[in-house]
Design a protein around this motif. Structure first.
Motif, PDB file in Angstrom:
ATOM      1  N   GLY A   1      44.305  52.581  45.566  1.00  0.00           N
ATOM      2  CA  GLY A   1      44.577  52.808  47.053  1.00  0.00           C
ATOM      3  C   GLY A   1      43.400  53.691  47.391  1.00  0.00           C
ATOM      4  N   VAL A   2      43.087  54.797  46.827  1.00  0.00           N
ATOM      5  CA  VAL A   2      41.982  55.509  47.224  1.00  0.00           C
ATOM      6  C   VAL A   2      40.808  54.845  47.142  1.00  0.00           C
ATOM      7  N   LEU A   3      40.184  53.991  46.318  1.00  0.00           N
ATOM      8  CA  LEU A   3      38.889  53.307  46.295  1.00  0.00           C
ATOM      9  C   LEU A   3      39.161  52.246  47.333  1.00  0.00           C
ATOM     10  N   ALA A   4      40.271  51.533  47.487  1.00  0.00           N
ATOM     11  CA  ALA A   4      40.153  50.454  48.325  1.00  0.00           C
ATOM     12  C   ALA A   4      40.063  50.944  49.908  1.00  0.00           C
ATOM     13  N   LEU A   5      40.959  51.612  49.874  1.00  0.00           N
ATOM     14  CA  LEU A   5      41.101  52.421  51.493  1.00  0.00           C
ATOM     15  C   LEU A   5      40.161  53.483  51.967  1.00  0.00           C
ATOM     16  N   GLY A   6      39.876  54.192  50.904  1.00  0.00           N
ATOM     17  CA  GLY A   6      38.781  55.266  51.148  1.00  0.00           C
ATOM     18  C   GLY A   6      37.155  54.899  51.064  1.00  0.00           C
ATOM     19  N   VAL A   7      37.114  53.882  50.377  1.00  0.00           N
ATOM     20  CA  VAL A   7      35.550  53.644  49.982  1.00  0.00           C
ATOM     21  C   VAL A   7      35.390  52.051  50.316  1.00  0.00           C
ATOM     22  N   ALA A   8      35.944  51.179  49.714  1.00  0.00           N
ATOM     23  CA  ALA A   8      35.676  49.980  49.957  1.00  0.00           C
ATOM     24  C   ALA A   8      36.607  48.935  49.129  1.00  0.00           C
ATOM     25  N   PRO A   9      37.238  47.821  49.738  1.00  0.00           N
ATOM     26  CA  PRO A   9      38.493  47.105  49.148  1.00  0.00           C
ATOM     27  C   PRO A   9      37.863  46.498  47.745  1.00  0.00           C
ATOM     28  N   PRO A  10      36.603  45.970  47.648  1.00  0.00           N
ATOM     29  CA  PRO A  10      36.288  45.364  46.624  1.00  0.00           C
ATOM     30  C   PRO A  10      36.079  46.520  45.317  1.00  0.00           C
ATOM     31  N   LEU A  11      36.032  47.697  45.508  1.00  0.00           N
ATOM     32  CA  LEU A  11      35.740  48.454  44.492  1.00  0.00           C
ATOM     33  C   LEU A  11      36.717  48.502  43.264  1.00  0.00           C
ATOM     34  N   PRO A  12      37.837  48.694  43.250  1.00  0.00           N
ATOM     35  CA  PRO A  12      38.900  48.449  42.469  1.00  0.00           C
ATOM     36  C   PRO A  12      38.847  47.265  41.376  1.00  0.00           C
ATOM     37  N   MET A  13      38.342  46.369  41.815  1.00  0.00           N
ATOM     38  CA  MET A  13      38.290  45.153  41.022  1.00  0.00           C
ATOM     39  C   MET A  13      36.886  45.460  40.225  1.00  0.00           C
ATOM     40  N   LEU A  14      35.690  45.967  40.827  1.00  0.00           N
ATOM     41  CA  LEU A  14      34.602  46.085  40.128  1.00  0.00           C
ATOM     42  C   LEU A  14      34.945  47.300  38.906  1.00  0.00           C
ATOM     43  N   LEU A  15      35.640  48.218  39.302  1.00  0.00           N
ATOM     44  CA  LEU A  15      36.076  49.241  38.346  1.00  0.00           C
ATOM     45  C   LEU A  15      36.656  48.585  37.218  1.00  0.00           C
TER      46      LEU A  15
ATOM     47  N   ALA B   1      46.647  54.260  38.088  1.00  0.00           N
ATOM     48  CA  ALA B   1      46.365  53.085  38.706  1.00  0.00           C
ATOM     49  C   ALA B   1      46.290  52.691  40.236  1.00  0.00           C
ATOM     50  N   PRO B   2      47.905  52.864  40.533  1.00  0.00           N
ATOM     51  CA  PRO B   2      47.901  52.655  41.958  1.00  0.00           C
ATOM     52  C   PRO B   2      47.324  53.420  42.887  1.00  0.00           C
ATOM     53  N   ALA B   3      47.198  54.772  42.475  1.00  0.00           N
ATOM     54  CA  ALA B   3      46.826  55.943  43.451  1.00  0.00           C
ATOM     55  C   ALA B   3      45.104  55.493  43.458  1.00  0.00           C
ATOM     56  N   LEU B   4      44.663  55.283  42.334  1.00  0.00           N
ATOM     57  CA  LEU B   4      43.043  55.009  42.078  1.00  0.00           C
ATOM     58  C   LEU B   4      42.839  53.754  42.914  1.00  0.00           C
TER      59      LEU B   4
ATOM     60  N   ARG C   1      44.340  48.459  29.473  1.00  0.00           N
ATOM     61  CA  ARG C   1      45.365  48.613  30.448  1.00  0.00           C
ATOM     62  C   ARG C   1      45.410  48.864  31.916  1.00  0.00           C
ATOM     63  N   MET C   2      44.308  49.517  32.270  1.00  0.00           N
ATOM     64  CA  MET C   2      44.189  50.074  33.424  1.00  0.00           C
ATOM     65  C   MET C   2      43.731  48.883  34.508  1.00  0.00           C
ATOM     66  N   PRO C   3      42.850  48.018  34.044  1.00  0.00           N
ATOM     67  CA  PRO C   3      42.565  46.617  34.870  1.00  0.00           C
ATOM     68  C   PRO C   3      44.036  45.952  35.392  1.00  0.00           C
ATOM     69  N   VAL C   4      44.895  45.887  34.251  1.00  0.00           N
ATOM     70  CA  VAL C   4      46.067  45.172  34.579  1.00  0.00           C
ATOM     71  C   VAL C   4      46.806  45.949  35.622  1.00  0.00           C
ATOM     72  N   ALA C   5      46.960  47.387  35.289  1.00  0.00           N
ATOM     73  CA  ALA C   5      47.864  48.089  36.316  1.00  0.00           C
ATOM     74  C   ALA C   5      47.265  48.226  37.762  1.00  0.00           C
ATOM     75  N   MET C   6      45.999  47.930  37.802  1.00  0.00           N
ATOM     76  CA  MET C   6      45.299  47.927  39.180  1.00  0.00           C
ATOM     77  C   MET C   6      45.353  46.813  39.908  1.00  0.00           C
TER      78      MET C   6
ATOM     79  N   LEU D   1      44.515  43.410  44.804  1.00  0.00           N
ATOM     80  CA  LEU D   1      44.319  42.106  45.050  1.00  0.00           C
ATOM     81  C   LEU D   1      44.765  42.224  46.512  1.00  0.00           C
ATOM     82  N   VAL D   2      46.010  42.784  46.805  1.00  0.00           N
ATOM     83  CA  VAL D   2      46.673  43.054  48.081  1.00  0.00           C
ATOM     84  C   VAL D   2      45.756  43.734  49.056  1.00  0.00           C
ATOM     85  N   PHE D   3      45.270  44.698  48.637  1.00  0.00           N
ATOM     86  CA  PHE D   3      44.279  45.408  49.372  1.00  0.00           C
ATOM     87  C   PHE D   3      43.063  44.869  49.530  1.00  0.00           C
ATOM     88  N   LEU D   4      42.588  44.044  48.681  1.00  0.00           N
ATOM     89  CA  LEU D   4      41.068  43.201  48.931  1.00  0.00           C
ATOM     90  C   LEU D   4      41.278  42.361  50.137  1.00  0.00           C
ATOM     91  N   VAL D   5      42.476  41.666  50.400  1.00  0.00           N
ATOM     92  CA  VAL D   5      42.399  40.559  51.454  1.00  0.00           C
ATOM     93  C   VAL D   5      43.472  40.886  52.638  1.00  0.00           C
TER      94      VAL D   5
END
Length: 415
Positions: free
Chosen positions: A156-170, A151-154, A22-27, A32-36
């Motif tokens: 946001g933290v990964l995309a804005l604080g580390v790298a935008p692609p990271l949530p998709m890889l997780l 999921a949204p907080a995770l 479920r986590m990937p679905v929620a993220m 995707l918005v943060f990615l682009v």
């Protein structure tokens, strides 16, 4: 019965696998918005990719969910999760790719594992006594909302604080882990013996429950508004976009609390149909408040109340669907409900993208609320028709059978 009766080893193993699925679905939509978002027209592109992702979910749930075989469900679900993991990895590894390429990968990421929510729910319920089913659905809702809280907080933290692609890889890693974890679960569930699974009767049973699906679509359209418009709305109000993750997390925490209260309370006034429609209208009012508010406290308050009420909508609709279908159609019905909910999300996402390209985010919220209320009206009219026919049939002497047919799916209390 107490929630403690669900605290068994098989249910806990199921919960771990379900969280990973479920986590990937929620993220995904927010990721995707943060990615682009830094690309030209990034917010509109992100909403479009989220819509493609959800369209993939809709098609996957409708096609793959209906093809789940009771004895081979584990293999089918694991394969879908594995393909979805590969697609998520493809999106994360190619953030600068052409929008068409990203769209194809996003669609595949949504479609391949889309049968897992309905299949996993059936795996859970099929192993429990009837007396625990309502508690299990409530506990599942709490789990889902907890995932949506994190999921949204995770993302946001990964995309804005580390790298935008990271949530998709997780997301890719989590889906792959869930695919492997399926082998700790039963291979499937027992085949039904009541004959209700035959093609024609199955299709008729699923089609008869269409007002339930429309309400599910309406509920998910509100979720799309809360999730996809929020970053742009915060920027419009001069509030840091980084608040999007915590606000959506609060929405989900509130929803989890609402699910617990719904299950603990036992019974609620009115029929399941009335509960879901009234709660949906109240949630729409809260989302309207969010779109019209100019300060962070009002936005946060509107989202918290909306989340508390949203869980009641979801649970009452699940219970209504279960009442409306024969046991042999439950797995297919859950998948159709998931697909219909995805349609509501996708339509709202497309509407949001179109309105935001020509107007303000607050205007997009109002347009989305209008869409939701239209769906609520369609569902209410669809459910009122059979009730009127049943009353007319009962009023005719000797027409008891016709009345019973018209009212074959009586509402019952949520508890």
């Amino acid at each position: 019965m107490s929630y403690r009766l669900l605290a068994t080893r098989p249910v806990l193993v199921w919960a771990l696998v379900a969280v990973g699925a479920r986590m990937p679905v929620a993220m995904a939509p927010l990721a995707l918005v943060f990615l682009v978002r830094e690309r030209p027209g990034g917010y509109a592109l992100g909403a479009g990719l989220a819509a493609v992702y959800v369209v993939g979910e809709v098609l996957g749930a409708a096609v793959l969910g209906a093809r789940l075989r009771p004895g081979r469900a584990r293999v089918q679900l694991a394969v879908g999760m594995g393909v979805g993991a590969a697609a998520f990895a493809g999106v994360g590894l190619s953030p600068g790719a052409h929008p068409v390429v990203l769209g194809v990968l996003a669609g595949a990421a949504g479609a391949a594992p889309a049968a897992s929510p309905g299949g996993m729910r059936t795996l859970l319920i099929s192993r429990l006594p009837e007396a625990l089913v309502v508690k299990a659905l409530s506990a599942e809702s709490v789990l889902v909302y907890a995932v949506w809280a994190a999921a949204p907080a995770l993302a946001g933290v990964l995309a804005l604080g580390v790298a935008p692609p990271l949530p998709m890889l997780l997301a890719a890693v989590l889906l792959a882990a869930s695919a492997a974890g399926m082998w700790a679960l039963p291979s499937g569930w027992a085949a039904e013996e009541d004959g209700g699974g035959e093609g024609a009767s199955m299709a008729r049973a699923l089609a008869a429950a269409w007002p339930v699906y429309v309400t599910g679509a309406a509920a998910m359209s509100l979720l799309a508004l809360a999730e996809l418009v929020l970053p742009a709305l915060l920027e419009q109000r001069g509030i840091g976009v980084g608040w999007a993750g915590p606000l959506l997390a609060g929405f989900s925490v509130s929803s989890a609390a609402g699910a617990v209260l719904y299950g603990v309370r036992g019974t609620w006034p009115g029929s399941l149909r009335a509960q879901s429609l009234v709660l949906l209208i109240a949630v729409a009012g809260c989302v309207t408040l969010v779109g019209a508010s100019g300060s962070l406290p009002w936005i946060a308050g509107g989202l918290l109340v909306a989340g508390l009420l949203q869980s009641g909508v979801q649970l009452s609709r699940s219970l209504s669907l279960r009442d409306a279908l024969p046991p042999s159609a439950h797995a297919a019905g859950y998948s159709v409900m998931y697909a219909a909910s995805g349609v509501g999300y996708a339509v709202a996402a497309v509407l949001v993208g179109a309105v935001q390209s020509a107007a303000t985010p607050s205007a997009a919220v109002l347009a989305g609320v209008g869409l939701t209320l239209s769906l609520v009206a369609v569902s209410a009219l669809g459910e009122a028709g059979p009730r009127r026919r049943a009353r007319r049939a009962r009023a005719v002497p000797g027409a008891r059978g016709a009345g019973d047919v018209g009212g074959r799916c009586p509402d019952r209390s949520a508890g």
